[in-house]
Design a protein around this motif. Structure first.
Motif, PDB file in Angstrom:
ATOM      1  N   CYS A 288       4.328 -26.350  -3.981  1.00 43.25           N
ATOM      2  CA  CYS A 288       2.982 -26.869  -3.744  1.00 43.25           C
ATOM      3  C   CYS A 288       1.955 -26.076  -4.558  1.00 43.25           C
ATOM      4  CB  CYS A 288       2.670 -26.821  -2.255  1.00 43.25           C
ATOM      5  SG  CYS A 288       1.207 -27.753  -1.794  1.00 43.25           S
ATOM      6  N   SER A 289       2.112 -24.765  -4.605  1.00 42.24           N
ATOM      7  CA  SER A 289       1.189 -23.932  -5.389  1.00 42.24           C
ATOM      8  C   SER A 289       1.276 -24.283  -6.867  1.00 42.24           C
ATOM      9  CB  SER A 289       1.521 -22.452  -5.195  1.00 42.24           C
ATOM     10  OG  SER A 289       1.232 -22.065  -3.885  1.00 42.24           O
TER      11      SER A 289
ATOM     12  N   LYS B  31      -0.435 -27.591  -7.413  1.00 39.28           N
ATOM     13  CA  LYS B  31      -1.890 -27.432  -7.384  1.00 39.28           C
ATOM     14  C   LYS B  31      -2.401 -26.833  -8.689  1.00 39.28           C
ATOM     15  CE  LYS B  31      -2.573 -27.084  -2.413  1.00 39.28           C
ATOM     16  NZ  LYS B  31      -3.002 -26.224  -1.307  1.00 39.28           N
ATOM     17  N   LYS B  32      -1.658 -25.871  -9.229  1.00 40.01           N
ATOM     18  CA  LYS B  32      -2.053 -25.260 -10.501  1.00 40.01           C
ATOM     19  C   LYS B  32      -2.032 -26.306 -11.614  1.00 40.01           C
ATOM     20  CE  LYS B  32      -0.698 -21.768 -13.823  1.00 40.01           C
ATOM     21  NZ  LYS B  32       0.473 -21.253 -14.461  1.00 40.01           N
TER      22      LYS B  32
ATOM     23  N   LEU C 252      -2.260 -29.495 -11.245  1.00 39.89           N
ATOM     24  CA  LEU C 252      -3.299 -30.471 -10.956  1.00 39.89           C
ATOM     25  C   LEU C 252      -4.659 -29.959 -11.442  1.00 39.89           C
ATOM     26  CD1 LEU C 252      -3.796 -33.200  -9.689  1.00 39.89           C
ATOM     27  CD2 LEU C 252      -3.954 -32.096  -7.469  1.00 39.89           C
ATOM     28  N   LYS C 253      -4.927 -28.684 -11.198  1.00 39.66           N
ATOM     29  CA  LYS C 253      -6.196 -28.101 -11.659  1.00 39.66           C
ATOM     30  C   LYS C 253      -6.287 -28.173 -13.186  1.00 39.66           C
ATOM     31  CE  LYS C 253      -8.920 -23.905 -11.685  1.00 39.66           C
ATOM     32  NZ  LYS C 253      -8.860 -22.503 -11.829  1.00 39.66           N
TER      33      LYS C 253
ATOM     34  N   ALA D 144       1.724 -34.229  -7.222  1.00 34.98           N
ATOM     35  CA  ALA D 144       1.078 -33.646  -6.039  1.00 34.98           C
ATOM     36  C   ALA D 144       1.339 -34.519  -4.815  1.00 34.98           C
ATOM     37  CB  ALA D 144      -0.426 -33.494  -6.266  1.00 34.98           C
TER      38      ALA D 144
ATOM     39  N   ALA E  95       1.065 -32.465  -1.445  1.00 30.98           N
ATOM     40  CA  ALA E  95      -0.094 -31.608  -1.670  1.00 30.98           C
ATOM     41  C   ALA E  95      -1.358 -32.456  -1.627  1.00 30.98           C
ATOM     42  CB  ALA E  95       0.008 -30.903  -3.025  1.00 30.98           C
ATOM     43  N   GLU E  96      -2.443 -31.840  -1.216  1.00 27.54           N
ATOM     44  CA  GLU E  96      -3.726 -32.534  -1.162  1.00 27.54           C
ATOM     45  C   GLU E  96      -4.252 -32.726  -2.578  1.00 27.54           C
ATOM     46  OE1 GLU E  96      -8.199 -31.784   0.510  1.00 27.54           O
ATOM     47  OE2 GLU E  96      -6.516 -30.878   1.578  1.00 27.54           O
ATOM     48  N   VAL E  97      -4.620 -33.948  -2.881  1.00 30.10           N
ATOM     49  CA  VAL E  97      -5.175 -34.255  -4.199  1.00 30.10           C
ATOM     50  C   VAL E  97      -6.695 -34.170  -4.091  1.00 30.10           C
ATOM     51  CG1 VAL E  97      -5.401 -36.007  -5.998  1.00 30.10           C
ATOM     52  CG2 VAL E  97      -3.228 -35.748  -4.768  1.00 30.10           C
TER      53      VAL E  97
END
Length: 139
Positions: free
Chosen positions: A74-75, A78-79, A81-82, A103, A108-110
């Motif tokens: 998940c981390s 998120k990375k 995604l950022k 995600a 994971a939260e989008v």
């Protein structure tokens, strides 16, 4: 048996009861560290530990490992995604589309900004695929 010996036996029995109660609480809460600590205490007291408790501990360890792996995935998502959001803002939408899909697949939260960028691209608003020099040229 003397009164002193009886008091020692009573104290040992009480310590064993407290240890079993604390071990039960640790098992109910699924706290691996607590289970390990109270299992160590049972061994120190010379108590017989049922094999089922060792299986429970292994199960808790497996759940913890799976949870940590999920957190790491998940981390990473998120990375990515950022980074994809930053890339989409400079006209690299395909990276963002894939990052959002990854995600969502990981649960994971989008971030709303990612959805807004994609919605803007799909609706033709906000962010376009035109180069910086082309903006507004079609008006």
């Amino acid at each position: 048996p003397t009164l002193e010996a009886a008091a020692r036996r009573l104290g040992a029995a009480e310590e064993a009861m407290v240890t079993w109660r604390c071990l039960l609480d640790a098992v109910r809460s699924g706290d691996r560290h607590e289970i390990e600590a109270w299992l160590e205490q049972t061994r120190a007291l010379g108590l017989d530990v049922p094999n089922d408790l060792h299986r429970v501990l292994e199960s808790v360890r497996s759940q913890e490992a799976a949870s940590l792996e999920g957190f790491a995935r998940c981390s990473q998502v998120k990375k990515l995604l950022k980074e994809a959001i930053e890339g989409a803002q400079i006209d690299e939408p395909s990276v963002l589309v894939k990052a959002v899909a990854d995600a969502e697949a990981e649960g994971a939260e989008v971030p709303a900004v990612a959805r807004e960028i994609l919605a803007g691209r799909a609706g033709g608003g906000g962010h376009s695929a035109q180069g910086p020099g082309d903006r507004g040229a079609s008006r």
